[in-house]
Design an enzyme around this catalytic site. Sequence first.
Site, PDB file in Angstrom:
ATOM      1  N   GLN C 210     -15.094 -18.151  47.920  1.00  0.00           N
ATOM      2  CA  GLN C 210     -15.401 -18.148  49.174  1.00  0.00           C
ATOM      3  C   GLN C 210     -14.309 -19.204  49.852  1.00  0.00           C
ATOM      4  O   GLN C 210     -14.442 -20.334  49.987  1.00  0.00           O
ATOM      5  CB  GLN C 210     -16.863 -18.408  49.604  1.00  0.00           C
ATOM      6  CG  GLN C 210     -17.711 -17.636  48.613  1.00  0.00           C
ATOM      7  CD  GLN C 210     -17.707 -16.335  49.283  1.00  0.00           C
ATOM      8  OE1 GLN C 210     -17.836 -15.809  50.395  1.00  0.00           O
ATOM      9  NE2 GLN C 210     -17.396 -15.281  48.306  1.00  0.00           N
ATOM     10  N   GLY C 251     -24.463 -14.623  57.521  1.00  0.00           N
ATOM     11  CA  GLY C 251     -23.750 -14.431  56.159  1.00  0.00           C
ATOM     12  C   GLY C 251     -22.098 -14.629  56.349  1.00  0.00           C
ATOM     13  O   GLY C 251     -21.901 -14.972  57.520  1.00  0.00           O
ATOM     14  N   HIS C 252     -21.704 -14.637  55.286  1.00  0.00           N
ATOM     15  CA  HIS C 252     -19.930 -15.020  55.264  1.00  0.00           C
ATOM     16  C   HIS C 252     -19.478 -13.920  56.251  1.00  0.00           C
ATOM     17  O   HIS C 252     -19.783 -12.662  56.187  1.00  0.00           O
ATOM     18  CB  HIS C 252     -19.220 -15.095  53.718  1.00  0.00           C
ATOM     19  CG  HIS C 252     -19.664 -13.866  53.069  1.00  0.00           C
ATOM     20  ND1 HIS C 252     -19.474 -13.938  51.670  1.00  0.00           N
ATOM     21  CD2 HIS C 252     -20.100 -12.585  53.091  1.00  0.00           C
ATOM     22  CE1 HIS C 252     -19.709 -12.885  51.143  1.00  0.00           C
ATOM     23  NE2 HIS C 252     -20.166 -12.146  51.993  1.00  0.00           N
ATOM     24  N   ASN C 253     -18.457 -14.287  56.751  1.00  0.00           N
ATOM     25  CA  ASN C 253     -17.401 -13.559  57.711  1.00  0.00           C
ATOM     26  C   ASN C 253     -18.155 -12.892  58.924  1.00  0.00           C
ATOM     27  O   ASN C 253     -17.479 -12.249  59.611  1.00  0.00           O
ATOM     28  CB  ASN C 253     -16.925 -12.403  56.755  1.00  0.00           C
ATOM     29  CG  ASN C 253     -16.105 -12.690  55.627  1.00  0.00           C
ATOM     30  OD1 ASN C 253     -16.170 -13.912  55.320  1.00  0.00           O
ATOM     31  ND2 ASN C 253     -15.965 -11.879  54.794  1.00  0.00           N
ATOM     32  N   SER C 271     -19.693 -10.038  57.378  1.00  0.00           N
ATOM     33  CA  SER C 271     -18.789  -9.075  57.949  1.00  0.00           C
ATOM     34  C   SER C 271     -19.274  -8.560  59.201  1.00  0.00           C
ATOM     35  O   SER C 271     -18.389  -7.678  59.593  1.00  0.00           O
ATOM     36  CB  SER C 271     -18.121  -8.417  56.910  1.00  0.00           C
ATOM     37  OG  SER C 271     -17.754  -8.863  56.002  1.00  0.00           O
TER      38      SER C 271
END
Lengths: 343, 343, 343
Positions: C210, C251-253, C271
């Site tokens: 990540q 969450g990521h992004n 995302s």
Amino acid sequence: MADPRFFRRGEPLPLGRIAEIAGATLAPAGADAGRLFKDVAPLDSAGSDDVAFLDNKLYLPAFSASAAGACIVAPEHAAKAPDGMTLLLTEQPYTAYARVASAFYPDPPRPAGVHPTALVDPEATLGEGVYVGPFVVVGPGAELGAGVVVHSHCSIGRGVVVGAGTEIMGHVSLSHCLIGRNCLIHAGARIGNRGFGFALDPNGYVDVPQLGRVVVEDGVEIGANVTIDRGAGPDTYIGAGSKIDNLVQLGHNVRLGRGCVLVAQSGIAGSTKLEDFVMIAAQGGVGGHLTMHKGSRLAAKSGLMHDVPAGETVGGLPAMPLRDYFRLVAMWRRQLKEAGKKK
Amino acid sequence: MADPRFFRRGEPLPLGRIAEIAGATLAPAGADAGRLFKDVAPLDSAGSDDVAFLDNKLYLPAFSASAAGACIVAPEHAAKAPDGMTLLLTEQPYTAYARVASAFYPDPPRPAGVHPTALVDPEATLGEGVYVGPFVVVGPGAELGAGVVVHSHCSIGRGVVVGAGTEIMGHVSLSHCLIGRNCLIHAGARIGNRGFGFALDPNGYVDVPQLGRVVVEDGVEIGANVTIDRGAGPDTYIGAGSKIDNLVQLGHNVRLGRGCVLVAQSGIAGSTKLEDFVMIAAQGGVGGHLTMHKGSRLAAKSGLMHDVPAGETVGGLPAMPLRDYFRLVAMWRRQLKEAGKKK
Amino acid sequence: MADPRFFRRGEPLPLGRIAEIAGATLAPAGADAGRLFKDVAPLDSAGSDDVAFLDNKLYLPAFSASAAGACIVAPEHAAKAPDGMTLLLTEQPYTAYARVASAFYPDPPRPAGVHPTALVDPEATLGEGVYVGPFVVVGPGAELGAGVVVHSHCSIGRGVVVGAGTEIMGHVSLSHCLIGRNCLIHAGARIGNRGFGFALDPNGYVDVPQLGRVVVEDGVEIGANVTIDRGAGPDTYIGAGSKIDNLVQLGHNVRLGRGCVLVAQSGIAGSTKLEDFVMIAAQGGVGGHLTMHKGSRLAAKSGLMHDVPAGETVGGLPAMPLRDYFRLVAMWRRQLKEAGKKK
């Protein structure tokens, strides 16, 4: 490239080596195996020295427009590549990307030693190469295996065992638990709390002693601010290789098999059993004393009140076979449409 | 037996004493009141020296197959006992088990004293026998009553009052709050945060000063990583004996009566009032400015948008009387079945 | 008045000055602008020296019965005021109250200096007037801008940047992130964790590096025990002025535009993009790879599986236009009623 304040990139890698790491086939076949690449990058920002990847069809347009020098991609999408892009063809592009990115960004060396502000009880046992960070408290009888890393502000309670190679991020509380090898526990996780166990009584609630433990097998990941209560008598148990995302709650006596995946903010009530490779999507909830059989899955935000057969995917509130749930939603839409027409 | 690394078992107890603690009647009547038992254990692992219990009918087969020397059980199930098992008959087997297990595993002596690494402000007041663990910060004007236990890494803010006998697990943050006597606050709870209060303005959001407190009455349990915001003007209030599970959120000005039970990951929006003995099951959500009257209950994962009369159980999304919700779900199943036939 | 153990009230203020701060018109027009008021208070407890406010119609009866000397209120409700109450008329009573309350309770002076127990890496940079509290760890390369306040037990990781004027409550973990100016981060927030990213492989899960960051713009508020994962490659991004309540998961992004509001226990999967001024009510969940366009809103407990057009409010499980959802619920009630009649 990744921000050098946070990530240390390794040396450039030749294309042939990258293909090897990726388990991928080069296309065109005559691509220069000695050509050096410097980094991985997203499709939309990658340049000629970068390796990108395509996994989700949503990003096909970005793939066709990408300036990446090379891209990891499934053979079925090869025809959509822009001219001049070298392709690394594999049926598993995401896995391949994971391996390639790890090669460009190797794990930094792990710290070792006990920080002078850490309080390690004289009756605790520390394996070779253990790191104990600042303001950590390690209780009597605790055992940290070789290479365990405990970041700042953690509390490792009396008698807790942590297997070799496990990394524990900051502010974690461990008590009444045995943690396996090569686990990763994220910041603020609370493992081994007294479960929510009490009996109703005319004079109020009577606390039931919670005499079990939390047993976590090897290779488990536990997310930030997760809470896992210890068993009431039996243990709470997390099978090897399971992945638990942030803010998940596991009640007392829950049993997860191997390779279970629990996405963020999901919760499992007491004494429920998930067999191997069960998946719970985000914000899913599973009632108490249930069994989800091998490989079954619960959709996001769904609430489960019954056992689930092996391999089945269920969803909705209350959860039913996902196909039925989608039919139900379609039926609602039809009914709404018809009601609209009548007016 | 419970893992001795984590739990210290007391002396064996004679059957007659166990029956007394359990408030149970022995069967057969002629059972040897002097026979010694060593431990409590689950039905499936208990041996001849152990006391088991049966509370949930799900476990009747395990009861009939159990090798436990004695078992706490309701009279209605006595006939299903295996030969030779001594029965401790009571209408409240779970409460009785709680008392018996506590007798076998008495609470360890509480620690006392201030750890040398703790920072206790000279203007804080500590009662007799208080324990303040490593790396704890206690602010000016804080008052810890007699026998209060504060585990490692806690932060007790300026002016906070904690009543006698309360235990605060590690990594807890307390500010702007008054905590009663004999409470238990689990790891990572955040009590007294500024509430989520802001006004919309053409230039953005304007923060509204949050000038209330959190008032927690006696005997309350608050779970791990719970968040309870302080009041905006009035106080946020938790009535005596309430039980709050892990990862619960309480907004500003929420009022809980006595003996409320909030199961894991549930949340109550601002200014809502729960009267005495209200129960919210796991992942339930209650909207703002509502009242749940005495003894009412919200089912798991349900979302409440209206007041609930005393004693009523509601569920679903949006929540309705639970009986109606079950009828609705049954209707959906029928409609699906009919739609399937038409094809 | 607010509990003086926790809040320090400033000097009394003359009515004319209060009206100015509130941006309000006095009624009656001849009210004594020099009359001194001492405090703000809720309608039901305010006395003749206090300023109250009415924002929610639910509290009109309390307004009519209030003994407050003055009250901030919209002109439309003026007729319901009790005799003798001075009114501060404005179309924005809540914003006006926020400003008046802040004037009566000015922010206490911020602490400054580095506590002797704090561990600040020699390669970290501290701006003018920075406060670093007890047991804080600041890593190498970290930069704290002028006037930054870091309360006890925080961990500020290697390379983390915190903009001027930002306040970080206790027990916060920051890593792999850049935080803007004048932000407020509540206790126990975990920002910059490795995202939940792994690829399925025949031999188990392969972790995906990540390599992104969390970028938080100016004026953002982040609630207690929130978890925000860093990006997988792109960054996770929080636009200026956004408000994130307790126990939220990003969450990521994930990308949030300016002024987004995420209420407690909501979650956004990886995302997904929220444009400016998007609101997610409590316990809402948004799936991955979606876009909520400008000013759109998701109702409480709802689960979103599709993009949402600008300005639209959606709700339900799965989320649909809120109007349709309310029609659907009304249809269910009708169907239930009819089914009841048939019996």
